[in-house]
Design an enzyme around this catalytic site. Sequence first.
Site, PDB file in Angstrom:
ATOM      1  N   CYS A 116      42.632 -24.723 -24.131  1.00 34.37           N
ATOM      2  CA  CYS A 116      41.322 -24.589 -23.469  1.00 34.37           C
ATOM      3  C   CYS A 116      40.397 -25.780 -23.710  1.00 34.37           C
ATOM      4  O   CYS A 116      39.275 -25.790 -23.207  1.00 34.37           O
ATOM      5  CB  CYS A 116      40.646 -23.313 -23.965  1.00 34.37           C
ATOM      6  SG  CYS A 116      40.081 -23.443 -25.665  1.00 34.37           S
ATOM      7  N   THR A 157      17.163 -33.020 -55.236  1.00 34.85           N
ATOM      8  CA  THR A 157      16.856 -32.695 -53.841  1.00 34.85           C
ATOM      9  C   THR A 157      15.463 -33.209 -53.468  1.00 34.85           C
ATOM     10  O   THR A 157      14.533 -33.134 -54.274  1.00 34.85           O
ATOM     11  CB  THR A 157      16.954 -31.187 -53.544  1.00 34.85           C
ATOM     12  OG1 THR A 157      16.716 -30.965 -52.147  1.00 34.85           O
ATOM     13  CG2 THR A 157      15.988 -30.370 -54.377  1.00 34.85           C
ATOM     14  N   SER A 158      15.335 -33.692 -52.233  1.00 32.15           N
ATOM     15  CA  SER A 158      14.032 -34.167 -51.746  1.00 32.15           C
ATOM     16  C   SER A 158      13.153 -32.978 -51.368  1.00 32.15           C
ATOM     17  O   SER A 158      11.960 -33.131 -51.153  1.00 32.15           O
ATOM     18  CB  SER A 158      14.265 -35.033 -50.498  1.00 32.15           C
ATOM     19  OG  SER A 158      14.942 -34.261 -49.508  1.00 32.15           O
ATOM     20  N   TYR A 170      31.873 -37.696 -39.950  1.00 29.60           N
ATOM     21  CA  TYR A 170      32.364 -36.682 -40.900  1.00 29.60           C
ATOM     22  C   TYR A 170      33.691 -37.099 -41.529  1.00 29.60           C
ATOM     23  O   TYR A 170      33.916 -36.880 -42.720  1.00 29.60           O
ATOM     24  CB  TYR A 170      32.457 -35.315 -40.207  1.00 29.60           C
ATOM     25  CG  TYR A 170      31.103 -34.648 -40.137  1.00 29.60           C
ATOM     26  CD1 TYR A 170      30.322 -34.702 -38.985  1.00 29.60           C
ATOM     27  CD2 TYR A 170      30.586 -34.009 -41.266  1.00 29.60           C
ATOM     28  CE1 TYR A 170      29.063 -34.120 -38.946  1.00 29.60           C
ATOM     29  CE2 TYR A 170      29.319 -33.427 -41.237  1.00 29.60           C
ATOM     30  CZ  TYR A 170      28.567 -33.482 -40.077  1.00 29.60           C
ATOM     31  OH  TYR A 170      27.306 -32.920 -40.062  1.00 29.60           O
ATOM     32  N   HIS A 206      25.025 -24.763 -47.131  1.00 27.96           N
ATOM     33  CA  HIS A 206      25.192 -25.568 -45.913  1.00 27.96           C
ATOM     34  C   HIS A 206      26.650 -25.800 -45.542  1.00 27.96           C
ATOM     35  O   HIS A 206      26.970 -26.726 -44.786  1.00 27.96           O
ATOM     36  CB  HIS A 206      24.437 -26.907 -46.061  1.00 27.96           C
ATOM     37  CG  HIS A 206      22.961 -26.720 -46.189  1.00 27.96           C
ATOM     38  ND1 HIS A 206      22.143 -27.686 -46.719  1.00 27.96           N
ATOM     39  CD2 HIS A 206      22.159 -25.686 -45.881  1.00 27.96           C
ATOM     40  CE1 HIS A 206      20.895 -27.236 -46.722  1.00 27.96           C
ATOM     41  NE2 HIS A 206      20.876 -26.030 -46.214  1.00 27.96           N
TER      42      HIS A 206
HETATM   43  C1  BV8 Z   1      17.459 -23.411 -39.503  1.00 27.75           C
HETATM   44  C2  BV8 Z   1      24.970 -29.844 -43.663  1.00 27.75           C
HETATM   45  C3  BV8 Z   1      16.792 -21.817 -38.050  1.00 27.75           C
HETATM   46  C4  BV8 Z   1      25.345 -30.829 -42.630  1.00 27.75           C
HETATM   47  C5  BV8 Z   1      22.533 -29.845 -43.858  1.00 27.75           C
HETATM   48  C6  BV8 Z   1      10.476 -25.167 -41.929  1.00 27.75           C
HETATM   49  C7  BV8 Z   1       9.722 -26.280 -41.981  1.00 27.75           C
HETATM   50  C8  BV8 Z   1      10.195 -27.469 -41.379  1.00 27.75           C
HETATM   51  C9  BV8 Z   1      11.429 -27.534 -40.735  1.00 27.75           C
HETATM   52  C10 BV8 Z   1      12.179 -26.414 -40.686  1.00 27.75           C
HETATM   53  C11 BV8 Z   1      11.701 -25.236 -41.263  1.00 27.75           C
HETATM   54  N1  BV8 Z   1      12.649 -24.319 -41.066  1.00 27.75           N
HETATM   55  C12 BV8 Z   1      13.693 -24.860 -40.388  1.00 27.75           C
HETATM   56  C13 BV8 Z   1      13.426 -26.141 -40.143  1.00 27.75           C
HETATM   57  C14 BV8 Z   1      14.315 -27.065 -39.449  1.00 27.75           C
HETATM   58  C15 BV8 Z   1      15.372 -27.698 -40.348  1.00 27.75           C
HETATM   59  C16 BV8 Z   1      14.719 -28.548 -41.408  1.00 27.75           C
HETATM   60  O1  BV8 Z   1      14.570 -28.163 -42.542  1.00 27.75           O
HETATM   61  N2  BV8 Z   1      14.321 -29.750 -40.985  1.00 27.75           N
HETATM   62  C17 BV8 Z   1      13.697 -30.690 -41.949  1.00 27.75           C
HETATM   63  C18 BV8 Z   1      14.528 -31.930 -42.069  1.00 27.75           C
HETATM   64  C19 BV8 Z   1      12.328 -31.006 -41.512  1.00 27.75           C
HETATM   65  N3  BV8 Z   1      16.225 -26.688 -40.955  1.00 27.75           N
HETATM   66  C20 BV8 Z   1      17.296 -26.281 -40.244  1.00 27.75           C
HETATM   67  O2  BV8 Z   1      17.586 -26.702 -39.142  1.00 27.75           O
HETATM   68  C21 BV8 Z   1      18.161 -25.211 -40.916  1.00 27.75           C
HETATM   69  N4  BV8 Z   1      18.448 -24.188 -39.960  1.00 27.75           N
HETATM   70  O3  BV8 Z   1      16.324 -23.487 -39.895  1.00 27.75           O
HETATM   71  O4  BV8 Z   1      17.882 -22.537 -38.579  1.00 27.75           O
HETATM   72  C22 BV8 Z   1      17.303 -20.890 -37.113  1.00 27.75           C
HETATM   73  C23 BV8 Z   1      16.692 -19.691 -37.154  1.00 27.75           C
HETATM   74  C24 BV8 Z   1      17.082 -18.791 -36.214  1.00 27.75           C
HETATM   75  C25 BV8 Z   1      18.074 -19.129 -35.283  1.00 27.75           C
HETATM   76  C26 BV8 Z   1      18.678 -20.359 -35.300  1.00 27.75           C
HETATM   77  C27 BV8 Z   1      18.298 -21.267 -36.235  1.00 27.75           C
HETATM   78  C28 BV8 Z   1      19.533 -25.812 -41.315  1.00 27.75           C
HETATM   79  C29 BV8 Z   1      19.357 -26.813 -42.384  1.00 27.75           C
HETATM   80  C30 BV8 Z   1      20.746 -27.297 -42.887  1.00 27.75           C
HETATM   81  C31 BV8 Z   1      21.168 -28.574 -42.226  1.00 27.75           C
HETATM   82  N5  BV8 Z   1      22.425 -29.050 -42.798  1.00 27.75           N
HETATM   83  N6  BV8 Z   1      23.745 -30.241 -44.349  1.00 27.75           N
HETATM   84  C32 BV8 Z   1      25.810 -32.137 -43.205  1.00 27.75           C
HETATM   85  O5  BV8 Z   1      25.713 -32.337 -44.427  1.00 27.75           O
HETATM   86  O6  BV8 Z   1      26.289 -32.945 -42.428  1.00 27.75           O
HETATM   87  S1  BV8 Z   1      21.097 -30.373 -44.645  1.00 27.75           S
HETATM   88  C33 BV8 Z   1      21.567 -31.801 -45.512  1.00 27.75           C
HETATM   89  O7  BV8 Z   1      20.392 -32.508 -45.690  1.00 27.75           O
HETATM   90  C34 BV8 Z   1      22.099 -31.593 -46.884  1.00 27.75           C
HETATM   91  O8  BV8 Z   1      22.955 -30.503 -46.972  1.00 27.75           O
HETATM   92  C35 BV8 Z   1      20.820 -31.371 -47.687  1.00 27.75           C
HETATM   93  O9  BV8 Z   1      20.455 -30.067 -47.678  1.00 27.75           O
HETATM   94  C36 BV8 Z   1      19.808 -32.120 -46.890  1.00 27.75           C
HETATM   95  C37 BV8 Z   1      19.411 -33.357 -47.616  1.00 27.75           C
HETATM   96  O10 BV8 Z   1      18.539 -32.976 -48.579  1.00 27.75           O
HETATM   97  P1  BV8 Z   1      18.839 -33.365 -50.122  1.00 27.75           P
HETATM   98  O11 BV8 Z   1      20.097 -32.736 -50.554  1.00 27.75           O
HETATM   99  O12 BV8 Z   1      17.584 -33.078 -50.819  1.00 27.75           O
HETATM  100  O13 BV8 Z   1      19.149 -34.939 -50.053  1.00 27.75           O
HETATM  101  P2  BV8 Z   1      18.145 -36.132 -49.758  1.00 27.75           P
HETATM  102  O14 BV8 Z   1      18.987 -37.283 -49.428  1.00 27.75           O
HETATM  103  O15 BV8 Z   1      17.090 -35.701 -48.811  1.00 27.75           O
HETATM  104  O16 BV8 Z   1      17.421 -36.383 -51.177  1.00 27.75           O
HETATM  105  C38 BV8 Z   1      18.190 -36.744 -52.300  1.00 27.75           C
HETATM  106  C39 BV8 Z   1      17.273 -36.603 -53.499  1.00 27.75           C
HETATM  107  O17 BV8 Z   1      18.037 -36.906 -54.670  1.00 27.75           O
HETATM  108  C40 BV8 Z   1      16.081 -37.567 -53.472  1.00 27.75           C
HETATM  109  O18 BV8 Z   1      14.905 -36.863 -53.795  1.00 27.75           O
HETATM  110  C41 BV8 Z   1      16.422 -38.590 -54.566  1.00 27.75           C
HETATM  111  O19 BV8 Z   1      15.278 -39.074 -55.228  1.00 27.75           O
HETATM  112  C42 BV8 Z   1      17.275 -37.750 -55.501  1.00 27.75           C
HETATM  113  N7  BV8 Z   1      18.239 -38.515 -56.327  1.00 27.75           N
HETATM  114  C43 BV8 Z   1      18.870 -39.679 -56.003  1.00 27.75           C
HETATM  115  N8  BV8 Z   1      19.713 -40.038 -57.024  1.00 27.75           N
HETATM  116  C44 BV8 Z   1      19.602 -39.083 -57.984  1.00 27.75           C
HETATM  117  C45 BV8 Z   1      18.667 -38.099 -57.544  1.00 27.75           C
HETATM  118  N9  BV8 Z   1      18.344 -37.019 -58.283  1.00 27.75           N
HETATM  119  C46 BV8 Z   1      18.944 -36.896 -59.510  1.00 27.75           C
HETATM  120  N10 BV8 Z   1      19.872 -37.794 -59.988  1.00 27.75           N
HETATM  121  C47 BV8 Z   1      20.209 -38.881 -59.268  1.00 27.75           C
HETATM  122  N11 BV8 Z   1      21.098 -39.747 -59.763  1.00 27.75           N
END
Ligand code: BV8
Length: 270
Positions: A173, A211-212, A86, A139
């Site tokens: 603590c 976003t993916s 981080y 997030h």
């Molecule tokens: C929760 C902060 C429940 C931290 C982040 C349903 C189905 C499946 C799984 C789940 C579900 N519900 C919940 C889950 C579990 C999980 C989840 O989704 N898992 C996935 C991976 C399978 N979700 C959670 O855990 C969430 N919490 O559900 O709690 C709960 C309920 C009750 C009680 C307790 C708990 C919490 C999710 C949040 C996690 N934190 N970030 C940190 O940053 O360190 S998520 C983090 O990853 C980012 O914030 C972002 O959201 C995510 C990444 O996604 P993207 O932003 O889309 O980025 P990525 O790299 O994937 O893609 C980039 C895209 O950009 C690509 O498509 C690329 O082609 C494109 N791109 C590249 N260049 C460009 C471009 N586009 C345009 N222009 C360009 N130049």
Amino acid sequence: MTLEADPGADPGADPGADPGADLAAASRALAAARSVVVLTGAGISAESGIPTFRDALTGLWAHFDPQELASEPGFRAHPQRVWDWYAERRERMRRADPNAAHRVLADFARRHPGRLTVVTQNVDDLHQRAGCSDAIRLHGDLLADRWLDPCPRPAACSTSRATPGRPPRCADCGNLVRPGVVWFGEMLPLVEIGRAEHAAAHCEAMLVVGTSGAVWPAAGLAGLARRAGATVVIVNPEPSEIDAEASIRLRGRAAELLPRLLAPGSDAKS
Ligand code: BV8
């Protein structure tokens, strides 16, 4: 963005798609919409030099799983490693600047008060630095600090008084300081997800940028908007997991396409 059919056209592009016509149709839909929601992911900050989550793990982080690093169990197991990750991301973010995509959204919001809601998955502050101070942060905030465990004292200690370290900790603590982001397995902030779902369910157009669509519940907002009758437009150089929710998919980069979609003079009723 590929405009005329060329042999090197992007294989991920929709067969038969006419990018030029799609861009015009998307501009018209955004222009006609009285309420627009923009859902952004890491891709909108890629052209500012912030690696996306997908390609975040290069160099010494290459063999770590982001979901492991961005989780409470991961932090408890390896607090120094996660804190360093981080700290490196904070440093990279401080060196980055908003790009044309961030700026044109802030400009649109200024020109059309009350018409735009920005909802971001990003923990960087580039939307805010561009001028979108009311962007909904699903997030959390990379620069915010908070205690790992609830502080036992009635008037909770301030994390700023923690003993410096990697991570800093409470001198009394031993409570650890953690970044104020939402980790995998953690609930999203209720106010923010509530506002985002309401905006998605009541908008006339949603622009999904960089976003993916792999992370939930954020990824569900596009379907919510489509089911509410909104025109959903995706901007991404690659296919995403929520492409099916979109009526228009523009294969291109955010900083190139958003100015063409939203700048004054585009048909966005400037
Ligand atoms: C929760 C902060 C429940 C931290 C982040 C349903 C189905 C499946 C799984 C789940 C579900 N519900 C919940 C889950 C579990 C999980 C989840 O989704 N898992 C996935 C991976 C399978 N979700 C959670 O855990 C969430 N919490 O559900 O709690 C709960 C309920 C009750 C009680 C307790 C708990 C919490 C999710 C949040 C996690 N934190 N970030 C940190 O940053 O360190 S998520 C983090 O990853 C980012 O914030 C972002 O959201 C995510 C990444 O996604 P993207 O932003 O889309 O980025 P990525 O790299 O994937 O893609 C980039 C895209 O950009 C690509 O498509 C690329 O082609 C494109 N791109 C590249 N260049 C460009 C471009 N586009 C345009 N222009 C360009 N130049």
